[in-house]
Design an enzyme around this catalytic site. Structure first.
Site, PDB file in Angstrom:
ATOM      1  N   HIS A   1      14.952  19.182  10.236  1.00  0.00           N
ATOM      2  CA  HIS A   1      13.884  18.988   9.670  1.00  0.00           C
ATOM      3  C   HIS A   1      13.736  17.697   8.595  1.00  0.00           C
ATOM      4  CE1 HIS A   1      12.526  22.968  11.329  1.00  0.00           C
ATOM      5  NE2 HIS A   1      13.718  23.432  10.881  1.00  0.00           N
TER       6      HIS A   1
ATOM      7  N   SER B   1      11.835 -11.179   3.500  1.00  0.00           N
ATOM      8  CA  SER B   1      10.608 -11.193   3.263  1.00  0.00           C
ATOM      9  C   SER B   1      10.102 -12.438   2.954  1.00  0.00           C
ATOM     10  CB  SER B   1      10.001 -10.137   2.341  1.00  0.00           C
ATOM     11  OG  SER B   1       8.726 -10.433   1.856  1.00  0.00           O
TER      12      SER B   1
ATOM     13  N   LYS C   1      13.988  -8.548  -0.722  1.00  0.00           N
ATOM     14  CA  LYS C   1      13.907  -7.563   0.541  1.00  0.00           C
ATOM     15  C   LYS C   1      15.199  -8.060   1.433  1.00  0.00           C
ATOM     16  CE  LYS C   1      11.432  -4.731   1.828  1.00  0.00           C
ATOM     17  NZ  LYS C   1      10.204  -4.706   2.386  1.00  0.00           N
TER      18      LYS C   1
ATOM     19  N   GLU D   1      14.298  -1.993  13.867  1.00  0.00           N
ATOM     20  CA  GLU D   1      13.074  -1.873  14.183  1.00  0.00           C
ATOM     21  C   GLU D   1      12.560  -2.142  15.441  1.00  0.00           C
ATOM     22  OE1 GLU D   1      10.640  -2.091  10.240  1.00  0.00           O
ATOM     23  OE2 GLU D   1      12.304  -3.405   9.970  1.00  0.00           O
TER      24      GLU D   1
END
Ligand code: ARG
Length: 476
Positions: A162, A283, A289, A296
């Protein structure tokens, strides 16, 4: 794609008008299937040789056909072949050019054959090639996982259920879990290869042919281990393609799960791994970043690979026997799935190979909180307490410690004894993270011994897969 010099198709005999530019392009599969040129030429060479061996065409004609096809092969390889979308598909493109060059012999090539068995043959050959290629890449990712598992044999990390910390595990154990998923993916690729391994050529349009062809000879030349048993099934069966795309979807799903973990693990919140700069992007606005874009994208592309499987099944579901033009759509979606997965496997292999594991941070996370709770309950069971009662005692302990902002490590021997008189001073061993892991010695568990055994099993399994790759190598 060259201009259309050729609006009159090879099947144009019974037609007075041609479909025109728009419909010709709409109906064409050439942009998608021209990648099967090598398979198409191999198939035609085998067919021509068989026709000659059976006395259906002369040896001279076969010679001309074969050398004409070899010439075309070299031209395509060199990027000099002029593809014309008016040819509709790769089969017609090659046959037309061959016939333009060698005349009547070229026009005899299609004797006893149809594009229906031709496309099925080409696609099966192509599936065999790509299933092997994907399997090879899967093996490469498994090697990378195994290397990381061996390198970090003693690193502990929280195991989650979980997405809540559950019990500490070895990092190796966690990584090897993906190794087994990929092992099954390899087996699925191998199955797709085997499903494609029967030769449909000779089924002709759907009913077989009146010529005395030798299907076994063709199959042998093309490296198929059997010929298909039913000509109608042969030209309309795409199960092997579904098998391949399913195998792709499953493997891509595994890569997606792995990518998701690496994305989480590389976040500041986890800080378990650092992705190499080469596998990260910045970024355009936030200078600090470092984004795991490539992981992804692996996760993101999974949607389209699963979509390919659905598209293929839905395309097939309403088709009566035998060949239907709907089936031309099979290659577009299947090739997309294969290409996407091949790229993603390459990305993931490189990403894993360049990943740094923050093992100190992992250990710290594995050693904090209440992950020894199950072991404490098991300890009480060892003293004769029923498991449900032990569960309750430890649960109360956790509640009280949590309320006062403490962890198990803050508890002294007396503190433990306060919760149950069964807790002796040796209880501190129970909360030691390495011992917690070490105690899980059951087969397939995270203990050091079973994981060592697992590493050896993984090595043997990879070696077995690689032996299959070796054995199925094309002699050409
Ligand atoms: N381009 C077709 C395909 O990909 C080849 C077979 C066409 N056969 C036919 N009779 N129209 O399926």
């Amino acid at each position: 794609m060259g201009g259309s010099k050729n609006l009159k198709a090879l099947w144009g005999g019974r037609f007075e008008r041609s479909p025109g530019r728009f419909l010709t392009e709409f109906g064409a599969s050439l942009p998608v299937d021209r990648r099967m040129w090598e398979e198409d030429i191999r198939g035609s060479v085998a067919h021509a040789r068989m026709l000659a061996a059976q006395g259906i065409i002369t040896p001279e004609d076969a010679e001309e056909i074969v050398s004409g096809l070899f010439g075309i092969r070299e031209e395509i390889k060199a990027g000099e072949f002029e593809w014309d979308i008016a040819d509709e598909d790769v089969h017609m493109a090659i046959e037309r050019v061959l016939t333009e060059r060698i005349g009547p012999a070229g026009a005899r090539l299609h004797t006893g054959r149809s594009r229906n068995d031709q496309v099925a043959t080409d696609t099966r050959l192509y599936v065999k090639k790509r299933a092997r290629d994907i399997a090879y890449r899967i093996s490469g990712v498994r090697e990378e996982l195994l290397a990381a598992a061996e390198e970090h044999a003693h690193c502990v990390v929280p195991g989650y259920t979980h997405l809540q910390r559950a019990q500490p595990v070895l990092l190796s154990h966690h990584l090897l879990a993906y190794g087994w998923m990929l092992s099954r993916d390899f087996t699925r690729m191998r199955h797709a290869f085997e499903a494609a391994d029967a030769c449909p050529l000779g089924a002709a349009a759907l009913a077989g042919t009146t010529y005395p062809i030798d299907r076994d000879m063709v199959a042998g030349q093309l490296g198929f281990s059997a010929v298909s048993e039913n000509s109608m099934d042969a030209v309309s069966d795409r199960d092997f393609l579904v098998d391949l795309v399913y195998a792709c979807a499953m493997c891509q799903t595994h890569l997606s799960r792995l990518a998701e973990e690496l994305i989480l693990w590389s976040s500041e919140e986890f800080g378990f791994v650092v992705m190499d700069d080469a596998y990260s992007t910045g970024s355009s606005i936030m200078p600090q970043k470092k984004n795991p874009d490539f992981a992804e994208l692996v996760r993101g592309k999974t949607g389209s690979v699963i979509g390919s499987l659905v598209a293929l099944l839905v395309t097939l579901k309403g088709l009566p026997l035998a060949y239907n033009k709907d089936m031309q759509e099979d290659k577009r979606v299947a090739f997309d799935a294969i290409d996407t997965l091949a790229d993603c496997l390459q990305v993931v292999q490189g990403m894993l190979g360049s990943l740094s594991f923050n093992t100190a941070r992992m250990r710290e996370a594995a050693d904090s909180g209440f992950m020894a709770a199950t072991d404490l309950a098991d300890y009480l069971v060892g003293k004769g307490m029923p498991f449900r009662e032990a569960h309750e005692v430890v649960g109360k302990m956790v509640l009280e410690l949590e309320k006062s902002g403490r962890s198990l490590h803050d508890l002294s021997a007396e503190g433990f004894a306060g919760f149950s008189c069964e807790f002796d001073p040796d209880v501190s061993e129970i909360t030691d993270v390495d011992r917690q892991v070490g105690r899980r010695g059951s087969a397939g568990g995270t203990g050091h011994d079973p994981v060592r055994k697992q590493i050896a099993q993984m090595r043997t399994s990879i070696a077995g897969d690689e032996a299959w790759l070796e054995a199925t190598q094309d002699p050409e």
